[in-house]
Design an enzyme around this catalytic site. Structure first.
Site, PDB file in Angstrom:
ATOM      1  N   CYS A  42      56.194   4.372  50.063  1.00  0.00           N
ATOM      2  CA  CYS A  42      57.267   5.368  50.067  1.00  0.00           C
ATOM      3  C   CYS A  42      58.349   4.918  51.046  1.00  0.00           C
ATOM      4  O   CYS A  42      58.041   4.571  52.186  1.00  0.00           O
ATOM      5  CB  CYS A  42      56.744   6.736  50.506  1.00  0.00           C
ATOM      6  N   TYR A  97      58.387  -4.904  55.833  1.00  0.00           N
ATOM      7  CA  TYR A  97      59.783  -4.570  56.102  1.00  0.00           C
ATOM      8  C   TYR A  97      60.209  -5.052  57.484  1.00  0.00           C
ATOM      9  O   TYR A  97      59.389  -5.401  58.335  1.00  0.00           O
ATOM     10  CB  TYR A  97      60.013  -3.057  55.988  1.00  0.00           C
ATOM     11  N   PRO A 131      60.591  -4.597  47.779  1.00  0.00           N
ATOM     12  CA  PRO A 131      59.356  -5.262  48.210  1.00  0.00           C
ATOM     13  C   PRO A 131      58.705  -6.048  47.085  1.00  0.00           C
ATOM     14  O   PRO A 131      58.024  -7.052  47.330  1.00  0.00           O
ATOM     15  CB  PRO A 131      58.477  -4.102  48.685  1.00  0.00           C
ATOM     16  N   GLU A 183      48.801  -0.087  68.222  1.00  0.00           N
ATOM     17  CA  GLU A 183      50.170  -0.581  68.341  1.00  0.00           C
ATOM     18  C   GLU A 183      50.262  -1.734  69.331  1.00  0.00           C
ATOM     19  O   GLU A 183      51.027  -2.688  69.116  1.00  0.00           O
ATOM     20  CB  GLU A 183      51.101   0.571  68.714  1.00  0.00           C
ATOM     21  N   GLY A 223      64.736   1.539  40.641  1.00  0.00           N
ATOM     22  CA  GLY A 223      65.859   1.458  41.558  1.00  0.00           C
ATOM     23  C   GLY A 223      65.640   0.446  42.664  1.00  0.00           C
ATOM     24  O   GLY A 223      65.126  -0.655  42.450  1.00  0.00           O
ATOM     25  N   TYR A 260      54.045   8.887  74.088  1.00  0.00           N
ATOM     26  CA  TYR A 260      52.978   9.757  73.592  1.00  0.00           C
ATOM     27  C   TYR A 260      52.738  10.918  74.550  1.00  0.00           C
ATOM     28  O   TYR A 260      52.353  12.017  74.122  1.00  0.00           O
ATOM     29  CB  TYR A 260      51.694   8.957  73.385  1.00  0.00           C
ATOM     30  N   GLY A 263      60.898   5.995  53.604  1.00  0.00           N
ATOM     31  CA  GLY A 263      60.990   7.235  54.362  1.00  0.00           C
ATOM     32  C   GLY A 263      59.600   7.731  54.714  1.00  0.00           C
ATOM     33  O   GLY A 263      58.605   7.031  54.530  1.00  0.00           O
ATOM     34  N   PRO A 264      59.480   8.960  55.230  1.00  0.00           N
ATOM     35  CA  PRO A 264      58.176   9.506  55.587  1.00  0.00           C
ATOM     36  C   PRO A 264      57.204   9.458  54.419  1.00  0.00           C
ATOM     37  O   PRO A 264      57.563   9.722  53.273  1.00  0.00           O
ATOM     38  CB  PRO A 264      58.505  10.949  56.001  1.00  0.00           C
ATOM     39  N   SER A 321      62.923  -3.375  53.305  1.00  0.00           N
ATOM     40  CA  SER A 321      61.949  -4.330  52.782  1.00  0.00           C
ATOM     41  C   SER A 321      62.537  -5.733  52.730  1.00  0.00           C
ATOM     42  O   SER A 321      63.708  -5.931  52.392  1.00  0.00           O
ATOM     43  CB  SER A 321      61.508  -3.916  51.376  1.00  0.00           C
TER      44      SER A 321
END
Length: 396
Positions: A389, A188, A273, A135, A268, A95, A391-392, A207
């Site tokens: 989502c 995931y 998940p 975290e 798809g 950080y 990805g980001p 996932s």
């Protein structure tokens, strides 16, 4: 806590941030990877090349500046990012590196003066501490739970099974023979790879696709066109190979009472998940209504159809409906789909009329936007719609 002057100074930069857009974060990442190339071992460089990560970071910075007086409003986003960070094993000292390059980017692009840089330095420090503390909690939770671990752990591929023309599942068990941590259905695994020929270590999140069993994990990977990691897993990973895994994480998961109706909506590989959720519901003998609505291009790329059917048969109240956008003649002959074209939930409105029903969505962003709008138009409350989502993160 930030003082009023710092807050006012940061908020005054919002118009400049908005005007600049993701060019700001493009400069930031270019600068950081030039001065700290070791971070290429952590970041998903594919998301750097396609611009997704730059857009996501810009949106996060803009959201923080806009909500700097109301940090609780950011907590859901903080949780999502903190969970993802643990799969990358982000450490507090990193950080400091990010903060250094963020302030240098602001200075190089805007020359805003020391007062603005000092204000952003204070603001970033507050946000960084929020992430560091959360975290640390997640790391501790993962290490202290039964079957949990710190850092990465070696797992062996014990089964590799093609599920469709594009999706292959991998079953993984720990090399040390110990137990593995449980997880919530929808979460995931962090998968760390650096095969021969890869310029950098690559970290991906996949996932988990079934209810926890304490012995191992199962993931499913879609072969992505141009995808370095997915193609390596499909083409080169074999039973017996060892990969490094980080403990399960993620803020998208199902947690419902036995009398809560559930609808699982996917397209798809977004079904992965949902498979863990469906397996969990089936194994628990869930008594309320369960709906499985899935969209695929055609039968060649429709994975896990037999597994879904088998799980559904063990539920007392189960409805499944499958859409093929472009079915083949063979698909029509087999009758393995219910509707042709795009997913149209209005035809199934009666299947989810219960106002307590919880909806879980996963698939391409455009698909989720399309289906979420249908749900809202049909009277479903936004707070009952949960989505993931790959990805980001993007807002629906």
């Amino acid at each position: 806590m930030l003082d009023a002057q710092t807050i006012a100074t940061v908020k005054a930069t919002i118009p400049l941030l908005v005007e600049t857009g993701p060019k700001l974060t493009a400069h930031f990442y270019d600068r950081m990877f030039t001065h700290n190339p070791e971070l290429k071992e952590i970041f998903n460089m594919s998301n750097q090349r396609n611009g997704d990560q730059r857009e996501a970071l810009f949106n996060a910075i803009a959201a923080y500046a806009s909500n700097i007086e109301n940090l609780p409003a950011l907590l859901p986003a903080v949780e999502k990012i903190a969970q993802k960070h643990t799969s990358f094993q982000i450490k507090p000292e990193q950080y400091n590196i990010v903060g250094e390059h963020l302030l240098a980017t602001l200075d190089e692009m805007f020359s805003p003066g020391q007062e603005v840089l000092d204000a952003w330095g204070k603001a970033y420090g507050v946000l960084a501490n929020v992430f560091i503390n959360r975290e640390a909690e997640i790391y501790n939770e993962n290490a202290s739970k039964a079957g949990g671990w710190e850092g990465t752990r070696d797992f062996r591929i014990v089964a590799k099974t093609p599920r469709s023309a594009l999706i292959t599942s991998f079953e993984l068990e720990p090399v040390d023979g110990g137990a593995v941590a449980e997880y919530r259905p929808g979460q995931y695994l962090g998968v760390w790879l650096k095969p021969e020929g890869f310029p950098h270590q690559e970290i991906r999140q996949y996932s988990l696709t079934r209810k926890p069993d304490g012995k191992g994990y199962r993931i499913a990977v879609k072969r992505e066109e141009g995808g370095q990691v997915s193609n390596w897993l499909h083409n080169h990973a074999n039973v017996g190979d060892v990969v490094k895994l980080v403990a399960p994480a993620g803020d998208f998961f199902m947690a419902v009472a036995d009398d809560t109706p559930v609808t699982l909506i996917s397209a798809g590989v977004g079904q992965t998940p949902m498979l863990a959720m469906l397996d969990t519901l089936a194994k628990a003998g869930h008594t309320a209504q369960v709906n499985w609505f899935h969209a695929a291009e055609n039968g060649d790329v429709h994975a896990f159809a037999d597994e879904v059917k088998e799980l559904g048969q063990s539920l007392p109240r189960f409805t499944a409906h499958t859409w093929y956008r472009q079915p083949s003649e063979a698909d029509r002959a087999k009758g393995q789909f219910d509707s042709e074209g795009l997913m149209d939930l209005s035809k199934l409105e009666g299947a989810f009329s219960d106002p307590t029903m919880q909806f879980y969505l996963c698939g391409p962003v455009g698909f989720m936007q399309f289906t979420a709008k249908q749900l809202v138009d049909l009277g479903v409350k936004q707070e009952n719609i949960h989505y993931e989502c790959f990805g980001p993160h993007k807002v629906l």
